[in-house]
Write a protein that holds these residues in place. Structure first.
Motif, PDB file in Angstrom:
ATOM      1  N   GLY A   1       0.806  -1.212   0.000  1.00  0.00           N
ATOM      2  CA  GLY A   1       0.000   0.000   0.000  1.00  0.00           C
ATOM      3  C   GLY A   1       0.837   1.258   0.000  1.00  0.00           C
ATOM      4  N   ASP A   2       0.165   2.389  -0.081  1.00  0.00           N
ATOM      5  CA  ASP A   2       0.839   3.682  -0.131  1.00  0.00           C
ATOM      6  C   ASP A   2       1.633   3.970   1.141  1.00  0.00           C
ATOM      7  N   THR A   3       1.212   3.408   2.261  1.00  0.00           N
ATOM      8  CA  THR A   3       1.911   3.635   3.526  1.00  0.00           C
ATOM      9  C   THR A   3       3.097   2.701   3.725  1.00  0.00           C
ATOM     10  N   GLY A   4       3.277   1.767   2.787  1.00  0.00           N
ATOM     11  CA  GLY A   4       4.340   0.770   2.918  1.00  0.00           C
ATOM     12  C   GLY A   4       3.882  -0.535   3.528  1.00  0.00           C
ATOM     13  N   ALA A   5       2.645  -0.583   4.013  1.00  0.00           N
ATOM     14  CA  ALA A   5       2.107  -1.825   4.557  1.00  0.00           C
ATOM     15  C   ALA A   5       1.939  -2.851   3.440  1.00  0.00           C
ATOM     16  N   VAL A   6       2.197  -4.105   3.777  1.00  0.00           N
ATOM     17  CA  VAL A   6       2.079  -5.191   2.808  1.00  0.00           C
ATOM     18  C   VAL A   6       0.979  -6.137   3.286  1.00  0.00           C
ATOM     19  N   TYR A   7       0.157  -6.593   2.357  1.00  0.00           N
ATOM     20  CA  TYR A   7      -0.985  -7.420   2.727  1.00  0.00           C
ATOM     21  C   TYR A   7      -1.435  -8.265   1.540  1.00  0.00           C
ATOM     22  N   LEU A   8      -2.293  -9.234   1.820  1.00  0.00           N
ATOM     23  CA  LEU A   8      -3.011  -9.975   0.796  1.00  0.00           C
ATOM     24  C   LEU A   8      -4.397  -9.372   0.674  1.00  0.00           C
ATOM     25  N   ASN A   9      -4.812  -9.113  -0.548  1.00  0.00           N
ATOM     26  CA  ASN A   9      -6.115  -8.507  -0.816  1.00  0.00           C
ATOM     27  C   ASN A   9      -7.128  -9.628  -1.033  1.00  0.00           C
ATOM     28  N   GLY A  10      -7.919  -9.922   0.005  1.00  0.00           N
ATOM     29  CA  GLY A  10      -8.807 -11.071  -0.039  1.00  0.00           C
ATOM     30  C   GLY A  10     -10.243 -10.726  -0.393  1.00  0.00           C
ATOM     31  N   GLU A  11     -10.820 -11.529  -1.280  1.00  0.00           N
ATOM     32  CA  GLU A  11     -12.241 -11.464  -1.585  1.00  0.00           C
ATOM     33  C   GLU A  11     -12.868 -12.776  -1.124  1.00  0.00           C
ATOM     34  N   PHE A  12     -14.021 -12.686  -0.463  1.00  0.00           N
ATOM     35  CA  PHE A  12     -14.664 -13.859   0.109  1.00  0.00           C
ATOM     36  C   PHE A  12     -16.093 -13.955  -0.425  1.00  0.00           C
ATOM     37  N   VAL A  13     -16.404 -15.061  -1.077  1.00  0.00           N
ATOM     38  CA  VAL A  13     -17.735 -15.280  -1.625  1.00  0.00           C
ATOM     39  C   VAL A  13     -18.453 -16.306  -0.756  1.00  0.00           C
ATOM     40  N   VAL A  14     -19.638 -15.943  -0.276  1.00  0.00           N
ATOM     41  CA  VAL A  14     -20.431 -16.867   0.525  1.00  0.00           C
ATOM     42  C   VAL A  14     -20.940 -17.992  -0.377  1.00  0.00           C
ATOM     43  N   MET A  15     -20.710 -19.237   0.049  1.00  0.00           N
ATOM     44  CA  MET A  15     -20.982 -20.383  -0.799  1.00  0.00           C
ATOM     45  C   MET A  15     -22.428 -20.877  -0.712  1.00  0.00           C
ATOM     46  N   GLU A  16     -23.027 -20.796   0.470  1.00  0.00           N
ATOM     47  CA  GLU A  16     -24.328 -21.425   0.677  1.00  0.00           C
ATOM     48  C   GLU A  16     -25.203 -20.560   1.576  1.00  0.00           C
ATOM     49  N   GLY A  17     -26.485 -20.957   1.668  1.00  0.00           N
ATOM     50  CA  GLY A  17     -27.380 -20.350   2.631  1.00  0.00           C
ATOM     51  C   GLY A  17     -28.022 -19.055   2.171  1.00  0.00           C
TER      52      GLY A  17
ATOM     53  N   LEU B   1      -8.419  -7.322   4.152  1.00  0.00           N
ATOM     54  CA  LEU B   1      -6.981  -7.353   3.948  1.00  0.00           C
ATOM     55  C   LEU B   1      -6.354  -8.278   4.988  1.00  0.00           C
ATOM     56  N   ILE B   2      -5.429  -9.102   4.533  1.00  0.00           N
ATOM     57  CA  ILE B   2      -4.718 -10.026   5.423  1.00  0.00           C
ATOM     58  C   ILE B   2      -3.298  -9.491   5.591  1.00  0.00           C
ATOM     59  N   GLY B   3      -3.006  -9.006   6.773  1.00  0.00           N
ATOM     60  CA  GLY B   3      -1.749  -8.297   6.992  1.00  0.00           C
ATOM     61  C   GLY B   3      -0.516  -9.181   6.903  1.00  0.00           C
ATOM     62  N   LEU B   4       0.534  -8.628   6.281  1.00  0.00           N
ATOM     63  CA  LEU B   4       1.831  -9.292   6.210  1.00  0.00           C
ATOM     64  C   LEU B   4       2.926  -8.466   6.884  1.00  0.00           C
ATOM     65  N   TYR B   5       2.870  -7.157   6.691  1.00  0.00           N
ATOM     66  CA  TYR B   5       3.924  -6.285   7.243  1.00  0.00           C
ATOM     67  C   TYR B   5       3.394  -4.873   7.428  1.00  0.00           C
TER      68      TYR B   5
END
Length: 206
Positions: free
Chosen positions: A50-66, A76-80
């Motif tokens: 990111g612009d601040t220098g933070a590193v992450y995984l950009n996660g998208e989650f799709v609801v499967m059922e219900g 966002l899943i933080g790495l650094y």
């Protein structure tokens, strides 16, 4: 005037947030951000910086059922973070929980097969992972509530089997291994059995 010229009688959008605390079965997709750091083992462009220098995984989650099937959530899943280790530790905990949930691994199981299941060769192994999770809310950049995924639900949760929709945690694990992280456990179990933590992997993958 046709319906495609006059929209006054169109129904108002009705898209309420998934209630906070709802348990859902989701498929996680990682949006590649093109960032690599060979020293950390972050390869193949899965991470985002990111612009601040933070590193992450950009996660998208799709609801499967219900009731909320096909609804999408993003987190966002933080790495650094330059602010300290908390961001990365939270990300590691999330990934560990997601793997436990997807593979039907009890969080206290430290057997060789369980340890091997919590090791990945690349962030790409997380792309397409299916697991149980709890919906939470947080503020977006405009101060509005948005639904996010922050907490995986693991086999020790009383509603885990119900959410995953399988007859047992063991059968959930079997299907999840074949669908989400092919051959991972079989490949790494022998190493884990003889050498403890899998050698040669970066610390985030241990």
């Amino acid at each position: 005037m046709s319906t495609w010229n006059n929209f006054n009688d169109a129904e108002n959008p009705a898209f309420s947030l998934i209630p906070k605390g709802t348990l859902v079965k989701v498929r996680m997709t990682i949006k590649p951000g093109g960032y690599n750091d060979a020293n950390q083992g972050w390869l193949h462009g899965w991470a985002t910086r990111g612009d601040t220098g933070a590193v992450y995984l950009n996660g998208e989650f799709v609801v499967m059922e219900g009731k909320y099937a096909r609804r999408k959530l993003w987190s966002l899943i933080g790495l650094y973070s330059a602010k300290g280790p908390t961001w990365g530790q939270m990300g590691r905990s999330f990934i560990k929980g997601a793997l436990n949930s997807a593979l039907g691994l009890h969080p206290d199981d430290m057997g060789a097969t369980a340890q091997a299941g919590r090791c990945i060769s690349s962030f790409g192994d997380l792309d397409g992972l299916i697991f149980a999770a709890q919906v939470d809310w947080e503020k977006d950049g405009y101060g509005q509530d948005k639904a996010v995924i922050k907490m995986p639900i693991m086999p020790d949760h009383p509603q885990y089997k119900e959410v995953m929709g399988a007859g047992s945690a063991a059968s959930s694990a079997s299907s999840a291994v074949s669908a989400a992280v092919p051959a991972l456990v079989a490949q790494a179990a022998q190493t884990a059995a003889h050498a403890g933590p899998v050698a040669g992997r970066p610390t985030w993958a241990q």
